[in-house]
Enzyme design. Sequence first.
Site, mmCIF file in Angstrom:
data_model
loop_
_atom_site.group_PDB
_atom_site.id
_atom_site.type_symbol
_atom_site.label_atom_id
_atom_site.label_comp_id
_atom_site.label_asym_id
_atom_site.label_seq_id
_atom_site.Cartn_x
_atom_site.Cartn_y
_atom_site.Cartn_z
ATOM 1 N N ARG A 1 -2.361 -5.911 -8.520
ATOM 2 C CA ARG A 1 -1.178 -6.952 -8.195
ATOM 3 C C ARG A 1 -1.349 -8.058 -9.272
ATOM 4 N NH1 ARG A 1 -3.211 -7.523 -2.365
ATOM 5 N NH2 ARG A 1 -5.023 -7.172 -3.204
ATOM 6 N N HIS B 1 0.880 -0.960 -0.297
ATOM 7 C CA HIS B 1 -0.033 -0.009 0.068
ATOM 8 C C HIS B 1 0.899 1.273 -0.167
ATOM 9 C CE1 HIS B 1 -2.905 -2.552 2.377
ATOM 10 N NE2 HIS B 1 -3.463 -2.474 1.193
ATOM 11 N N LYS C 1 -17.613 -6.316 7.109
ATOM 12 C CA LYS C 1 -16.324 -6.776 6.992
ATOM 13 C C LYS C 1 -15.949 -6.853 8.319
ATOM 14 C CE LYS C 1 -12.876 -6.740 3.504
ATOM 15 N NZ LYS C 1 -12.092 -5.826 2.497
ATOM 16 N N SER D 1 -2.919 -7.521 3.015
ATOM 17 C CA SER D 1 -2.951 -7.421 4.294
ATOM 18 C C SER D 1 -3.378 -8.837 5.061
ATOM 19 C CB SER D 1 -4.354 -6.595 4.656
ATOM 20 O OG SER D 1 -4.138 -5.344 4.118
HETATM 21 P P1 ADP Z 1 -9.650 -4.265 0.563
HETATM 22 O O1 ADP Z 1 -10.057 -2.707 0.621
HETATM 23 O O2 ADP Z 1 -10.263 -4.896 -0.487
HETATM 24 O O3 ADP Z 1 -9.407 -4.709 1.822
HETATM 25 P P2 ADP Z 1 -6.939 -3.348 0.665
HETATM 26 O O4 ADP Z 1 -7.220 -2.440 1.585
HETATM 27 O O5 ADP Z 1 -5.909 -4.410 0.763
HETATM 28 O O6 ADP Z 1 -8.172 -3.967 0.062
HETATM 29 O O7 ADP Z 1 -6.409 -2.453 -0.720
HETATM 30 C C1 ADP Z 1 -6.733 -1.412 -1.153
HETATM 31 C C2 ADP Z 1 -5.926 -1.197 -2.538
HETATM 32 O O8 ADP Z 1 -4.655 -1.421 -2.482
HETATM 33 C C3 ADP Z 1 -6.621 -2.017 -3.824
HETATM 34 O O9 ADP Z 1 -6.695 -1.237 -4.869
HETATM 35 C C4 ADP Z 1 -5.672 -2.960 -3.608
HETATM 36 O O10 ADP Z 1 -5.552 -3.705 -5.039
HETATM 37 C C5 ADP Z 1 -4.237 -2.353 -3.709
HETATM 38 N N1 ADP Z 1 -3.160 -3.271 -2.972
HETATM 39 C C6 ADP Z 1 -3.266 -4.104 -1.911
HETATM 40 N N2 ADP Z 1 -2.191 -4.599 -1.583
HETATM 41 C C7 ADP Z 1 -1.167 -3.994 -2.737
HETATM 42 C C8 ADP Z 1 0.368 -4.449 -2.803
HETATM 43 N N3 ADP Z 1 0.810 -5.387 -2.358
HETATM 44 N N4 ADP Z 1 0.758 -3.674 -3.940
HETATM 45 C C9 ADP Z 1 -0.151 -2.621 -4.596
HETATM 46 N N5 ADP Z 1 -1.170 -2.688 -4.300
HETATM 47 C C10 ADP Z 1 -1.864 -3.087 -3.514
#
Ligand code: ADP
Length: 168
Positions: A92, A17, A41, A129
Amino acid sequence: MSRALYAGSFDPITRGHLNIIERASKLFDKLFVGVAVNPDKKHLFNIRERHQMTTDAIRDIGIENIDVVEIPGLLVDYCNQYDIQYFVRGLRVSTDFEYEMQMFKINRDLGNVETIFLPADPNQTHLSSSAVRQLAKFGHCLDTYVTKNVYSALQNKYSNSDSKSVIA
Ligand code: ADP
């Protein structure tokens, strides 16, 4: 003034992130990092904890022009309310792409916010995560995955709780 929103659960925020945040912060005048409130969630960290961890992680890597905010409803409504023109999303793997395209179409129907996709750093495409939570649950060192403050928060969480009940 260009304003963008990068939103997620950040449960917890990872270096994947942060990589997207760092790169996006250079593309826009102002980047909002939105910690999503999603009552459907089950999260390991509550909204206050996720907000604080995200703020601390961003401060640690010293990025300017960023505000960390909580988003209680639809992202597109937040963008309309605060005059944000762009969504930033990270990609990803192909499953991210399919999900993100669906969200893109819905958001396009709901409002006038453009979506910008940034490809994940090739060394971080495996980073999520949920993987971080699983590893932390079994006490593994994660400094290549998360910042120090997040690692401490994970250690605290798992030492103070029944770990079996917290993984979503
Ligand atoms: P969610 O809201 O589904 O729980 P996340 O908080 O993990 O998802 O991710 C929010 C954004 O960050 C999404 O666009 C996801 O694709 C992106 N993301 C998550 N992990 C990575 C990573 N390792 N590298 C790049 N982008 C990521």
